[in-house]
Design an enzyme around this catalytic site. Structure first.
Site, PDB file in Angstrom:
ATOM      1  CE  LYS A 151      -0.516  -6.660  -1.380  1.00 30.49           C
ATOM      2  NZ  LYS A 151       0.666  -7.144  -0.643  1.00 30.49           N
ATOM      3  CE  LYS A 177      -1.377  -2.583   6.393  1.00 24.06           C
ATOM      4  NZ  LYS A 177      -0.503  -3.233   5.381  1.00 24.06           N
ATOM      5  CG  ASP A 179       2.292  -4.705   1.778  1.00 24.49           C
ATOM      6  OD1 ASP A 179       2.285  -5.157   2.938  1.00 24.49           O
ATOM      7  OD2 ASP A 179       1.962  -5.391   0.801  1.00 24.49           O
ATOM      8  CD  GLU A 180       5.517  -6.164   3.984  1.00 24.10           C
ATOM      9  OE1 GLU A 180       6.149  -6.921   3.216  1.00 24.10           O
ATOM     10  OE2 GLU A 180       4.279  -5.991   3.893  1.00 24.10           O
ATOM     11  CG  HIS A 270       2.416  -5.085   8.526  1.00 20.76           C
ATOM     12  ND1 HIS A 270       3.206  -6.216   8.588  1.00 20.76           N
ATOM     13  CD2 HIS A 270       1.826  -5.110   7.304  1.00 20.76           C
ATOM     14  CE1 HIS A 270       3.098  -6.886   7.449  1.00 20.76           C
ATOM     15  NE2 HIS A 270       2.263  -6.236   6.655  1.00 20.76           N
ATOM     16  CE  LYS A 310       0.709 -13.321   1.445  1.00 16.87           C
ATOM     17  NZ  LYS A 310       1.289 -12.513   0.354  1.00 16.87           N
TER      18      LYS A 310
END
Length: 428
Positions: A151, A177, A179-180, A270, A310
């Site tokens: 992140k 990993k 992120d998308e 993902h 979430k």
């Protein structure tokens, strides 16, 4: 349109593909009529009588609506395997999840599940590594795996990305990993990011004595480029690749599964974008079916939801998806709209719980999923007040406490990183 598809006396045979649908007819249309048109459109029929459909052909290939319940708006249809290209997920979906969603005669329509016959399963290899193979790669046999996503999702340079990954590895993460939405942007190119991050994974392995896996996103504009990126990872010494399964598409996934087997790389799936068609309980396709198709094609691990994080998905739904990933034989569960499925020996996928998780949620995650899960944290690691390495350490400490049956509060007395995490995330 033929009217003999409704056949409550029919008993599906071993070579039938069986689908369960939720159907809400359009205004003025009966439940049976809507079901009949849906079954015909997904197989051999058209909107009007056609002279080219002979009685002999219809008798051999017609769908059988063997279960109707207007009260629950549930229909189950048996289709002959002759209707399908056996090894093609795109063709199967073009039939049973294609034009039927556009019919005016239907108000809402949802494909809940498919039971694949053994004759079709034999055309697919399933996961190359799967849950047991991933454990072999990482060298962890007796606990959940701990992972993180670098992140922020996008914006870091390749050097900054590698630094964040290193801190996560050093703190205790087994997996790191992308992120998308990080693929090959100007600020963080694919090849440079992969090279630098795999190097820091090796460094962390030497320092910690644990295997460390980097899951680099190879999602690309074309199948050719996607496979090229897979080869790049292999040449750099990677054991893993990551793919965005929905934006990439089913043909690309089947292509990738073949290429990954040749290179000996595990595939992390993902599921971004799935809620565009899975979230509405009255229309679209279920996430359960998406998971089944991923196992059929042969992805090794898949995001399934978290229950406590979430992302959308209640406990029963998420656990049904988990069971579809890991069980050899899935029993029918009418309440959850799950059809029975014997997986015929295809390896299980490793379920991944990811989305809005913090170290304080690990006891609940362990209670819900047990050991056979990858717990994946983003902000729950990188927002730790002491930094990324401390956030990863707090996750490992929380997991150790859960495995030993010790409360987080008691375990935190001798573990500073967990103590600080509790102060930030534990509900007062």
């Amino acid at each position: 349109m033929r009217r003999d598809y409704v056949d409550p006396g029919y008993s599906p045979i071993d070579t039938d593909l069986i689908c369960e649908f939720h159907i809400e007819p359009a205004a003025g249309i009966s439940f049976e009529e809507a079901s009949t048109h849906m079954a015909g459109e997904s197989s051999i029929d058209s909107w009007t009588e056609i002279s080219t459909l002979s009685p002999e052909l219809a008798a051999r290939l017609k769908p059988h609506i063997f279960y109707l319940d207007a009260n629950t708006q549930t229909v189950r249809v048996a289709y002959s395997e002759e209707l399908f290209e056996l090894g093609s997920v795109p063709q199967v979906l073009s039939a049973v999840a294609g034009n039927i969603f556009s019919m005016k005669i239907v108000g809402n329509l949802r494909l809940q599940d498919i039971t694949f016959p053994k004759s079709m399963l034999r055309e697919f290899e399933g996961p190359n590594f799967g849950l047991p193979g991933v454990r072999d790669i990482v060298g962890v046999k007796d606990r959940p795996l701990v992972g993180t996503i670098v992140k922020p999702k996008v914006g870091l340079t390749s050097e900054m990305h590698a630094e964040v990954a290193y801190n996560a590895f050093a703190g205790g993460c087994d997996l790191v990993k992308d992120d998308e939405n990080l693929t090959d942007q100007k600020f963080n190119g694919f090849e440079k990011r992969a090279e630098l991050t795999l190097k820091v994974a090796e460094k962390a392995e030497a320092e910690t004595g644990e295997r460390k896996m980097y899951l680099c996103n190879i999602t690309a504009p074309t199948c050719k480029e996607m496979v090229r990126r897979l080869h790049v990872l292999k040449d750099l010494g990677a054991s893993y690749a990551m793919i965005d399964i929905v934006p990439t598409g089913w043909t690309a996934l089947q292509t990738l599964r073949e290429a990954a087997a040749d290179e000996g790389l595990a595939l992390h799936a993902h599921r971004c974008m799935h809620s565009a068609f899975t979230r509405n309980p009255r229309h679209g396709v279920s996430m359960l079916l998406v998971a089944k198709l991923c196992r059929l094609i042969g992805l090794d691990q898949l995001h399934i939801g978290t229950v406590v994080g979430k992302m959308h998905g209640d406990k029963n739904e998420v656990l049904s998806i988990r069971d579809e990933c890991v069980l050899d034989t899935v029993p029918a569960d009418p309440e959850q709209h799950v059809l029975a499925q014997d997986w015929g020996g295809l390896k299980p996928m490793f379920p991944v719980a990811s989305g809005g998780l913090a170290p304080t949620m690990i006891p609940d995650l362990y209670s819900i999923f047990g050991k056979e899960v990858i717990m994946q944290f983003g902000g729950g690691i990188h927002a730790h007040p002491m930094g990324t390495a401390a956030g990863a350490a707090a996750c490992r400490q929380a997991l150790e406490a859960s495995l030993e049956g010790i409360s987080l509060q008691d375990y935190a007395k001798d573990h500073k990183e967990l103590e600080v995490a509790l102060g930030k995330w534990l509900k007062k």
